[in-house]
Design an enzyme around this catalytic site. Structure first.
Site, mmCIF file in Angstrom:
data_model
loop_
_atom_site.group_PDB
_atom_site.id
_atom_site.type_symbol
_atom_site.label_atom_id
_atom_site.label_comp_id
_atom_site.label_asym_id
_atom_site.label_seq_id
_atom_site.Cartn_x
_atom_site.Cartn_y
_atom_site.Cartn_z
ATOM 1 N N HIS A 61 0.840 -1.202 0.000
ATOM 2 C CA HIS A 61 0.000 0.000 0.000
ATOM 3 C C HIS A 61 0.879 1.258 0.000
ATOM 4 C CE1 HIS A 61 -3.033 -2.655 2.339
ATOM 5 N NE2 HIS A 61 -3.620 -2.395 1.188
ATOM 6 N N LYS B 203 -15.360 -7.902 4.613
ATOM 7 C CA LYS B 203 -14.482 -8.874 5.272
ATOM 8 C C LYS B 203 -14.373 -8.600 6.773
ATOM 9 C CE LYS B 203 -10.998 -6.496 2.513
ATOM 10 N NZ LYS B 203 -9.872 -6.604 1.651
ATOM 11 N N ARG C 244 -2.436 -5.901 -8.341
ATOM 12 C CA ARG C 244 -1.442 -6.980 -8.249
ATOM 13 C C ARG C 244 -1.738 -8.042 -9.299
ATOM 14 N NH1 ARG C 244 -3.078 -7.844 -2.219
ATOM 15 N NH2 ARG C 244 -4.918 -7.028 -3.257
ATOM 16 N N SER D 106 -2.848 -7.843 2.935
ATOM 17 C CA SER D 106 -3.061 -7.706 4.381
ATOM 18 C C SER D 106 -3.498 -9.038 4.975
ATOM 19 C CB SER D 106 -4.121 -6.643 4.669
ATOM 20 O OG SER D 106 -3.705 -5.395 4.206
HETATM 21 P P1 ADP Z 1 -9.871 -3.439 -0.321
HETATM 22 O O1 ADP Z 1 -10.708 -4.083 0.730
HETATM 23 O O2 ADP Z 1 -10.487 -2.205 -0.926
HETATM 24 O O3 ADP Z 1 -9.327 -4.378 -1.354
HETATM 25 P P2 ADP Z 1 -7.148 -3.308 0.631
HETATM 26 O O4 ADP Z 1 -6.642 -2.611 1.823
HETATM 27 O O5 ADP Z 1 -6.996 -4.779 0.568
HETATM 28 O O6 ADP Z 1 -8.662 -2.850 0.517
HETATM 29 O O7 ADP Z 1 -6.490 -2.697 -0.672
HETATM 30 C C1 ADP Z 1 -6.604 -1.326 -1.008
HETATM 31 C C2 ADP Z 1 -6.003 -1.095 -2.374
HETATM 32 O O8 ADP Z 1 -4.618 -1.392 -2.338
HETATM 33 C C3 ADP Z 1 -6.562 -1.988 -3.473
HETATM 34 O O9 ADP Z 1 -6.560 -1.260 -4.679
HETATM 35 C C4 ADP Z 1 -5.589 -3.134 -3.551
HETATM 36 O O10 ADP Z 1 -5.595 -3.760 -4.808
HETATM 37 C C5 ADP Z 1 -4.294 -2.375 -3.302
HETATM 38 N N1 ADP Z 1 -3.250 -3.241 -2.756
HETATM 39 C C6 ADP Z 1 -3.337 -4.145 -1.767
HETATM 40 N N2 ADP Z 1 -2.162 -4.760 -1.544
HETATM 41 C C7 ADP Z 1 -1.290 -4.224 -2.452
HETATM 42 C C8 ADP Z 1 0.093 -4.471 -2.776
HETATM 43 N N3 ADP Z 1 0.796 -5.409 -2.155
HETATM 44 N N4 ADP Z 1 0.653 -3.722 -3.746
HETATM 45 C C9 ADP Z 1 -0.073 -2.798 -4.407
HETATM 46 N N5 ADP Z 1 -1.383 -2.530 -4.176
HETATM 47 C C10 ADP Z 1 -1.984 -3.242 -3.210
#
Ligand code: ADP
Length: 171
Positions: free
Chosen positions: A17, A41, A90, A128
């Site tokens: 992130h 989730k 990703r 995460s």
């Molecule tokens: P959500 O529940 O909206 O998917 P996340 O916190 O999982 O929330 O992810 C927020 C954003 O960050 C999404 O666009 C996700 O694809 C991106 N993201 C999550 N992990 C990574 C990573 N390792 N590298 C780049 N972007 C990521």
């Protein structure tokens, strides 16, 4: 002035992130990280905890701020006067879902644009949820999250483990 939002659960924020935040923030006048209050989730951290953890992680980025929101992401974008939604992609895992959401958001709010940044190679497989599994099983976290996030993860899981016998007695 172009304002962008980067919405997500951030439960907790990872280096993946942060990589997106650091690459996206120079592209806009202001980048607002939107911490989604109630994703479908199950969450490990409360909204307030996630906001605090992200605030600490981006403290050195002057044009980045953090806000919690509930309801539709497009409504949050309109509320803070953002024109752009930033997301990270990703490999293949994110594409279909992001595409679906993008189409729906475009229908609901045609004035908003989506900017997707490809995840950097070293963070392609970082999520995460996987991180929380590693933390639960006592693995090393420092490659995946900033130090303060590793600390809160460890204390969260050590508290859970210390509560296990009590739960056992109650059962
Ligand atoms: P959500 O529940 O909206 O998917 P996340 O916190 O999982 O929330 O992810 C927020 C954003 O960050 C999404 O666009 C996700 O694809 C991106 N993201 C999550 N992990 C990574 C990573 N390792 N590298 C780049 N972007 C990521």
């Amino acid at each position: 002035m172009t304002i962008a939002i980067y919405p997500g659960s951030f439960d907790p924020i990872t280096r993946g992130h942060l990589d997106i935040i650091k690459r996206a923030s120079p592209l806009f006048d202001e980048l607002i990280i939107g911490i989604y209050d109630q994703p479908e989730k199950q969450l490990l951290f409360s909204t307030q905890e996630r906001v605090e953890i992200v605030k600490q992680a981006v403290a050195d980025l002057p044009n980045v701020r953090v806000e919690a929101y509930s309801g539709l992401t497009i409504d949050f974008a309109r509320q803070v006067k953002a024109k752009v939604i930033v997301r990270g992609l990703r490999m293949s895992s994110d594409f279909e879902r992001e595409f679906e959401m993008a189409m729906m958001n475009k229908k609901l709010a045609p004035e908003l644009e989506l900017v997707c940044l490809m995840a950097s190679l070293q963070y392609q497989f970082l999520s995460s949820s996987l991180l929380k599994e590693v933390a639960k099983l006592g693995g090393c976290l420092e490659d995946f999250v900033p130090d303060h996030v590793a600390q809160v993860l460890r204390s969260k899981f050590s508290r859970e483990l210390s509560e296990l016998p009590k739960k056992g007695v109650l059962l």
